[in-house]
Design a protein around this motif. Structure first.
Motif, mmCIF file in Angstrom:
data_model
loop_
_atom_site.group_PDB
_atom_site.id
_atom_site.type_symbol
_atom_site.label_atom_id
_atom_site.label_comp_id
_atom_site.label_asym_id
_atom_site.label_seq_id
_atom_site.Cartn_x
_atom_site.Cartn_y
_atom_site.Cartn_z
ATOM 1 N N GLN A 302 0.827 -1.207 0.000
ATOM 2 C CA GLN A 302 0.000 0.000 0.000
ATOM 3 C C GLN A 302 0.864 1.261 0.000
ATOM 4 O O GLN A 302 0.552 2.248 -0.680
ATOM 5 N N GLN A 303 1.959 1.223 0.760
ATOM 6 C CA GLN A 303 2.873 2.364 0.784
ATOM 7 C C GLN A 303 3.489 2.597 -0.595
ATOM 8 O O GLN A 303 3.610 3.735 -1.050
ATOM 9 N N ALA A 304 3.855 1.511 -1.269
ATOM 10 C CA ALA A 304 4.428 1.621 -2.613
ATOM 11 C C ALA A 304 3.417 2.221 -3.582
ATOM 12 O O ALA A 304 3.759 3.088 -4.400
ATOM 13 N N LEU A 305 2.147 1.772 -3.499
ATOM 14 C CA LEU A 305 1.105 2.303 -4.383
ATOM 15 C C LEU A 305 0.856 3.791 -4.111
ATOM 16 O O LEU A 305 0.649 4.581 -5.041
ATOM 17 N N THR A 306 0.894 4.188 -2.836
ATOM 18 C CA THR A 306 0.691 5.600 -2.471
ATOM 19 C C THR A 306 1.814 6.473 -3.033
ATOM 20 O O THR A 306 1.568 7.531 -3.624
ATOM 21 N N HIS A 307 3.058 6.026 -2.865
ATOM 22 C CA HIS A 307 4.195 6.783 -3.380
ATOM 23 C C HIS A 307 4.188 6.829 -4.908
ATOM 24 O O HIS A 307 4.581 7.831 -5.513
ATOM 25 N N ALA A 309 1.547 6.945 -6.808
ATOM 26 C CA ALA A 309 0.593 7.986 -7.185
ATOM 27 C C ALA A 309 1.169 9.380 -6.955
ATOM 28 O O ALA A 309 0.964 10.295 -7.763
ATOM 29 N N GLU A 310 1.913 9.565 -5.864
ATOM 30 C CA GLU A 310 2.490 10.879 -5.551
ATOM 31 C C GLU A 310 3.520 11.309 -6.593
ATOM 32 O O GLU A 310 3.518 12.451 -7.049
ATOM 33 N N HIS A 311 4.401 10.398 -6.968
ATOM 34 C CA HIS A 311 5.444 10.742 -7.948
ATOM 35 C C HIS A 311 4.856 10.990 -9.335
ATOM 36 O O HIS A 311 5.389 11.789 -10.107
ATOM 37 N N ASN A 318 8.991 10.128 -15.068
ATOM 38 C CA ASN A 318 8.538 8.860 -15.610
ATOM 39 C C ASN A 318 8.637 7.858 -14.466
ATOM 40 O O ASN A 318 9.711 7.691 -13.874
ATOM 41 N N VAL A 319 7.523 7.212 -14.133
ATOM 42 C CA VAL A 319 7.476 6.370 -12.945
ATOM 43 C C VAL A 319 6.990 4.973 -13.304
ATOM 44 O O VAL A 319 6.082 4.816 -14.120
ATOM 45 N N LEU A 320 7.593 3.963 -12.692
ATOM 46 C CA LEU A 320 7.170 2.584 -12.914
ATOM 47 C C LEU A 320 7.239 1.836 -11.595
ATOM 48 O O LEU A 320 8.234 1.938 -10.877
ATOM 49 N N LEU A 321 6.185 1.107 -11.254
ATOM 50 C CA LEU A 321 6.174 0.252 -10.072
ATOM 51 C C LEU A 321 6.288 -1.194 -10.532
ATOM 52 O O LEU A 321 5.459 -1.675 -11.295
ATOM 53 N N VAL A 322 7.319 -1.870 -10.066
ATOM 54 C CA VAL A 322 7.592 -3.237 -10.494
ATOM 55 C C VAL A 322 7.671 -4.144 -9.275
ATOM 56 O O VAL A 322 8.278 -3.781 -8.265
ATOM 57 N N ALA A 323 7.046 -5.303 -9.358
ATOM 58 C CA ALA A 323 7.168 -6.298 -8.297
ATOM 59 C C ALA A 323 8.299 -7.257 -8.654
ATOM 60 O O ALA A 323 8.441 -7.684 -9.781
#
Length: 354
Positions: A302-307, A309-311, A318-323
């Protein structure tokens, strides 16, 4: 332990399907409550994480069955918010007809990418997945037999999670699985690099992209397909393409730009910290050409998803969230964000100096 991981990745859709459609229309028509639409889309995207985990593990089991775990790279990701919005607002998706995409029909919000060493391995995995019986329906797109006009190659498998069941909380969520050889992957991710450093749209809107860059990548796609064993060129065509590629390189300073971009991220300091990573948030500032990587434990989703969205609110990012549990595998799978263009440049040099 596996069930516990599955439960942690669950985020329920907090809005109705009609509200999801409405949020997509707000951005496509560029009118309405954008704050509401953004909240809906971010929740809808986050809700894809659980079906993405399920499909990723299905693919992983087949990779393991084929004894390809040592050589294959498997990474999952959620589509960036600006990319979702751009796809909704684009005038056309195919260069011919008007864009009428519905947010619910966008099949790559959740994506799993598998990079394999060879075309033989890719075909083995694709055939194995074809033969499996699951509660998920699937539709395949073969861009190796029928490459895109841009030169893109690979096989895409679009799953609808739990679609063969009468009902399920996550029924119908679409997850795209991309199967690529290492060379196909180098081509595709270098396209994304050029989009970043040249402010191009080679990937997202090739119809509007620079003609010279498009031609350079089309030719590179032909040469890399030959090396993969997926294509053949005559000696005369090889000579013509080589001369044209050299001229385009000189005009665009392509090699120099890619080599410079290769130095934007400094990874050595964070590789040792990545052993227990559940998620990695990659942020590239297009103004300063600086990159940052934020690592999160598996229980900090959840913290990763929040950050994330903020960035994304900062237009220069350019932002990418990777597991992924190991940043090295992320580095292999997403060189466009970690700037490892050395392999592509090596192939580029090989062709020009042949």
């Amino acid at each position: 332990m596996v069930n516990e991981q599955y439960q942690k990745s669950k985020q329920q859709l907090a809005f109705s399907r009609k509200q999801v459609e409405k949020a997509g229309r707000i951005f496509r028509k560029k009118e309405g409550d954008f704050e509401f639409a953004t909240e809906v889309i971010q929740n809808y995207r986050a809700a894809h994480l659980y079906p993405l985990t399920i499909i990723k593990n299905l693919v992983w089991k087949h990779v393991k069955k084929l004894h390809l775990l040592e050589s294959a790279t498997i990474v999952r990701r959620l589509k960036r918010l600006p990319t979702i919005i751009d796809k909704l607002q684009r005038e056309t998706l195919d260069g011919n007809s008007d864009n009428a995409i519905n947010l619910k029909r966008m099949h790559d919000i959740g994506g799993c990418r598998v990079i394999l060493d060879s075309l033989d391995h890719l075909n083995e995995l694709n055939n194995s997945l074809d033969s499996s019986r699951t509660v998920h329906s699937v539709k395949s797109y073969d861009y190796i037999k029928h490459p895109k006009a841009t030169g893109y190659r690979g096989i895409h498998r679009v799953y609808k999670s739990y679609n063969n069941l009468e009902s399920h909380d996550y029924k119908g969520f679409q997850i795209e699985v991309q199967l690529r050889t290492r060379l196909q992957h180098l081509w595709a991710t270098t396209v994304e690099i050029v989009d970043i450093i040249e402010k191009e749209t080679l990937k997202t809107n090739p119809k509007m992209a620079d003609t010279d860059w498009k031609r350079l990548f089309f030719i590179m796609g032909e040469f890399l397909a030959v090396k993969d064993g997926a294509h053949q060129l005559t000696q005369q065509q090889t000579l013509v393409y080589t001369d044209e590629l050299a001229a385009l390189n000189k005009k665009l300073a392509a090699f120099h730009k890619l080599d410079a971009f290769n130095r934007a991220f400094q990874l050595d300091e964070i590789k040792n910290k990545s052993k227990n990573t559940g998620f990695a948030l990659l942020v590239h500032n297009t103004e300063t050409q600086e990159g940052r990587v934020f690592l999160y434990a598996p229980n900090k989703k959840q913290q990763a998803l929040t950050h994330y969205a903020e960035h994304e609110k900062q237009t220069q990012n350019n932002v990418l969230l990777v597991a992924g549990s190991d940043l090295k595998s992320i580095e292999k799978a997403y060189p466009n964000y970690l700037n490892d263009t050395s392999e592509f440049l090596s192939e580029f040099s090989r062709i020009l100096l042949a």
